[in-house]
Design a protein around this motif. Structure first.
Motif, short mmCIF file in Angstrom:
data_model
loop_
_atom_site.label_atom_id
_atom_site.label_comp_id
_atom_site.label_asym_id
_atom_site.label_seq_id
_atom_site.Cartn_x
_atom_site.Cartn_y
_atom_site.Cartn_z
N ARG A 5 4.89 -0.29 -7.82
CA ARG A 5 6.31 0.00 -8.07
C ARG A 5 7.14 -0.23 -6.82
N LEU A 6 6.64 0.20 -5.66
CA LEU A 6 7.36 -0.02 -4.41
C LEU A 6 7.55 -1.50 -4.12
N ALA A 7 6.59 -2.30 -4.54
CA ALA A 7 6.66 -3.74 -4.33
C ALA A 7 7.59 -4.42 -5.33
N GLY A 8 8.12 -3.66 -6.27
CA GLY A 8 8.96 -4.24 -7.31
C GLY A 8 8.16 -5.01 -8.34
N GLN A 9 6.85 -4.70 -8.43
CA GLN A 9 5.97 -5.39 -9.37
C GLN A 9 5.16 -4.38 -10.19
N PRO A 10 5.81 -3.49 -10.91
CA PRO A 10 5.04 -2.50 -11.69
C PRO A 10 4.11 -3.19 -12.67
N LEU A 11 2.94 -2.58 -12.85
CA LEU A 11 1.95 -3.20 -13.73
C LEU A 11 2.45 -3.25 -15.17
N SER A 12 2.11 -4.33 -15.84
CA SER A 12 2.53 -4.54 -17.23
C SER A 12 1.76 -3.62 -18.15
N ALA A 61 0.85 -1.19 0.00
CA ALA A 61 0.00 0.00 0.00
C ALA A 61 0.88 1.24 0.00
N PHE A 62 0.36 2.30 -0.57
CA PHE A 62 1.04 3.60 -0.54
C PHE A 62 0.02 4.68 -0.28
N ALA A 63 0.32 5.54 0.69
CA ALA A 63 -0.52 6.69 0.99
C ALA A 63 0.24 7.97 0.66
N GLY A 64 -0.28 8.73 -0.28
CA GLY A 64 0.28 10.03 -0.62
C GLY A 64 -0.54 11.10 0.07
N LEU A 65 0.06 11.82 1.00
CA LEU A 65 -0.69 12.75 1.84
C LEU A 65 -0.17 14.18 1.71
N PRO A 66 -1.08 15.15 1.75
CA PRO A 66 -0.65 16.54 1.67
C PRO A 66 0.20 16.93 2.87
N ALA A 67 1.19 17.78 2.61
CA ALA A 67 2.09 18.34 3.63
C ALA A 67 3.14 17.35 4.13
#
Length: 318
Positions: free
Chosen positions: A302-309, A70-76
């Motif tokens: 991408r963080l998991a080293g498994q970017p979508l094809s 999981a990845f959370a992109g948060l403001p600030a």
């Protein structure tokens, strides 16, 4: 079982939770309110993230342990080094494999599908992020007090400033005057001071930016010029990224975008493209491939080293 990637795209107005599979299926989407910690506080932010994750997992009929990353992109995020530890632990106990960063990454990963280039974000605030040959750089995102140029909050402030000039004779009145009066239900123009000083939330204040588009569409040349200025300010962010990444003069580079300001369409995109031609020759303005909501999930992969094809990305786009 397919690998599952959960993306959390935070923002000044809303927070979106999106779960996708490694073969490009959208399995769940949940939306909550702002995740701007300055506005709601860390305790509320932690609860918002916990509840949103649980809602998304319930939609898909999976558990936290099923999520590959999981990845959370948060403001600030990143704007106060003393708080990085608190940000990093926001999802502790909620998801076993997760990372937290700035929401600018979601926009870049979505709009350019993770390829080299520059992403411009103009929502409640403004910021830019780019990657080039393994290097990354940020520009802008300094907040509404002395930055966020080209954002909805900046535009809202400029709309009200123009209204004040128009109504007290410093500028020729235009359609913007009537739009502002109607929006606030003003009996007297100076009542605007009370309406603003009453303490509207940052996200609510930013909604005033829409009056610039409405006034420009109604033929208000001065309101139109505010949108031209917004386009130029956003192009300056892209140029700042190019300098930070040491791009060669005239280097061909893709520039894409996301955020509510771009709902104004050509009223902003036209000036942006013209300003890019001046400030960053070689830049090509690209329609976003995906929004930041999917971008967050793509970045998790991408963080998991498994970017979508490419096939999975094409399926997401259908």
């Amino acid at each position: 079982m397919s690998a599952l990637f959960l993306g959390i795209d935070g923002g000044g107005t809303k927070t979106a939770f999106t779960l996708v599979s490694d073969d490009g299926r959208r399995l769940a989407r949940h939306e909550a309110t702002t995740s701007y910690y300055v506005e709601i506080g860390f305790d509320a932010l932690r609860a918002l993230l916990r509840d949103g994750v649980q809602a998304a997992l319930a939609q898909a009929g999976v558990t936290a342990s099923d999520v590959t990353q999981a990845f959370a992109g948060l403001p600030a995020h990143g704007e106060d080094s003393t708080l990085l530890g608190r940000f990093d632990t926001l999802l502790a106990g909620v998801l076993p494999r997760s990372a937290v960063g700035n929401d600018m990454v979601c926009s870049w990963a979505g709009s350019l599908a993770g390829s080299d280039g520059i992403s411009l974000v103009a929502g409640t605030g403004s910021i830019a992020y780019g990657e080039w040959q393994g290097r990354g750089a940020r520009c802008g995102g300094w907040g509404e007090v002395f930055g966020d140029e080209g954002s909805a909050h900046w535009l809202a402030r400029e709309v009200l400033a123009l209204f004040s000039r128009m109504t007290d004779g410093r500028a020729e009145p235009g359609p913007l005057v009537g739009l502002v009066r109607k929006h606030f239900g003003l009996q007297h123009d100076l009542d605007l001071c009370a309406a603003i000083n009453g303490g509207a939330a940052r996200s609510e204040f930013a909604q005033i930016a829409r009056l610039a588009t409405a006034a420009a569409t109604a033929g208000d040349a001065q309101a139109r010029q505010l949108l031209v200025r917004a386009g130029d300010e956003l192009a300056a962010l892209a140029a700042g990224i190019a300098r930070s990444l040491a791009l060669a003069p005239g280097q061909a580079v893709d520039v894409s975008y996301s955020g509510g300001v771009f709902a104004s369409g050509d009223l902003v995109l036209g000036p942006l493209q013209a300003a890019l031609a001046r400030r960053l020759p070689g830049a090509a303005l690209r329609t976003p491939r995906f929004g930041p909501e999917l971008g967050a999930a793509l970045y998790a992969a991408r963080l998991a080293g498994q970017p979508l094809s490419p096939a999975a990305l094409a399926r997401l786009q259908d």
